[in-house]
Write a protein that holds these residues in place. Structure first.
Motif, short mmCIF file in Angstrom:
data_model
loop_
_atom_site.label_atom_id
_atom_site.label_comp_id
_atom_site.label_asym_id
_atom_site.label_seq_id
_atom_site.Cartn_x
_atom_site.Cartn_y
_atom_site.Cartn_z
N GLU A 1 0.85 -1.19 0.00
CA GLU A 1 0.00 0.00 0.00
C GLU A 1 0.88 1.24 0.00
N PRO B 1 2.16 4.44 1.53
CA PRO B 1 2.19 4.73 2.97
C PRO B 1 1.08 5.67 3.47
N TYR B 2 0.72 6.68 2.68
CA TYR B 2 -0.28 7.62 3.19
C TYR B 2 -1.69 7.03 3.19
N ARG B 3 -1.86 5.86 2.58
CA ARG B 3 -3.19 5.23 2.61
C ARG B 3 -3.27 4.06 3.61
N ASN B 4 -2.17 3.79 4.34
CA ASN B 4 -2.16 2.64 5.26
C ASN B 4 -3.36 2.62 6.21
N GLN B 5 -3.62 3.79 6.84
CA GLN B 5 -4.65 3.80 7.88
C GLN B 5 -6.03 3.52 7.30
N LYS C 1 5.73 -4.37 8.75
CA LYS C 1 6.20 -3.03 8.36
C LYS C 1 7.70 -2.87 8.56
N GLU D 1 2.27 5.08 10.96
CA GLU D 1 3.02 6.22 10.45
C GLU D 1 3.00 6.09 8.92
N LYS D 2 3.63 7.05 8.25
CA LYS D 2 3.81 6.88 6.80
C LYS D 2 5.03 6.00 6.57
N GLU D 3 4.80 4.71 6.52
CA GLU D 3 5.90 3.75 6.47
C GLU D 3 5.50 2.60 5.54
#
Lengths: 228, 228
Positions: B169, B171-175, B195, B220-222
């Motif tokens: 994915e 990173p900014y869409r993980n959540q 991660k 986080e963005k990771e």
């Protein structure tokens, strides 16, 4: 609490130039090794003969095979729970991919035992990368069914899926499986045969099914990955 | 006729202990490098600064991105046809898996240019091995669809498939993706979040969806691999 380290094995004799620099450090910390076979684990340890303080025959090797009773897993993990570091290695390629290693990892996760991976070559992924197929979507389906009718059914099912379909096969069934692929796949579909990966005799050929039908192919008893 | 060598990159800064012993030999034979980005290719070459005869800034780097016109592939392969050895490296992890490298390989196969692979770590397969899931059958499905309704549909589709389902994915869409997985997967299904693989901050957690719903998770963005 100790640790379980999952090691990737070579894909054949003399493939140890494909080990990472990290292997040496980790191997020298091992108190023992869990293996898919005694021979496979010893052959693996022998690559690091010069890095180990004790003779490799003095390192305990415990067996964990497909037939091992699952109740024995606790027994295998006892020394790790007592603080030791043990490795797990399958007979070829990556651990936990076509061997029962994932059952060890599962149990470790339940018990809170740390698990680390130290991976080397994998025939599946060397095959994927070298095939020229689009690796943005793919499925690894394990071995083909042994029985011809079930195998045909599996090929027809997989052909309808999106993404690259990847299989391994028992070497003595390569020829029969190849013939069945030529019979059942659409003639425009590309079929890749990747054999003896990472070894000097490595060969990767991608052709349409129509072209394979015309040229044919004779397999030895050798490790082959089929992709289409 | 020269050769194209496909190199695996690290999964983040400082992961070069996961390169194999084979890298050094091959890198020092390169006449040039094709990269997914200039920065990625230079960062990769910099790991081998001490092994190269010429300064890394003197090695030509050609770009091959998703947006590169396919007609430019012939141009990129010209020096190889003339006898040179060039590498291809993606920005992270394996070549040809979530990048356009397979188009280069396809063209090489058509032209009869030899292709060799020299692979390092892959987040997808570190995740699979460390998840504790049964790796005898699995599918890599790439990125989740961006659009929420399409993502939901994809999750429901994948849940019905046999074998482990693997995704990466942005990173900014993980959540958002994680919340959607909790909403749509069966509560008894196990979901693994892996991660920062191979990095010091690596974390791999496998829980049932019911348990994830109870505990939640803040990303986080990771870089994250999702498996279920």
């Amino acid at each position: 609490m100790g640790k379980l380290i999952l090691f990737g094995n070579t894909l054949g004799e003399g493939g140890d130039h494909l080990f990472t620099l990290h292997y040496k450090q980790l191997i020298s910390s091992l108190d023992g090794m869990i293996g898919e076979s005694d021979r496979g684990a010893r052959r693996f340890l022998a690559y690091f003969r010069d890095q180990l303080e004790k003779p490799i025959h003095h390192i305990p090797v415990a067996l964990f095979r497909k037939k091992t009773d699952v109740s024995e897993i606790n027994f295998l993990l006892e020394p790790i729970e007592a603080g030791q570091t043990w490795g797990y290695v399958s007979d070829a390629g990556w651990p936990c991919v076509a061997d029962p290693g994932h059952l060890l990892v599962q149990r470790c996760r339940k018990k809170g035992i740390p698990v680390e991976a130290c991976l080397g070559p994998s025939s599946i992924f060397y095959a994927l990368v070298l095939s020229g197929f689009d690796g943005n979507r793919f499925a690894f389906n394990g071995y083909f069914p042994k029985e011809p009718v079930a195998r045909k059914k599996e090929i027809l099912r997989a052909q309808k899926e999106s993404g690259v379909q990847i299989y391994i096969e028992a070497p003595y069934r390569n020829q029969a499986t190849f013939e069945s692929l030529l019979e059942n796949l659409d003639e425009k579909r590309s079929l890749c045969i990747a054999k003896n990966l990472t070894l000097p005799s490595e060969e990767v050929i991608t052709r349409t099914v129509a072209s394979w039908r015309e040229r044919g192919y004779r397999f030895e008893k050798e490790p082959v990955v089929f992709l289409f």
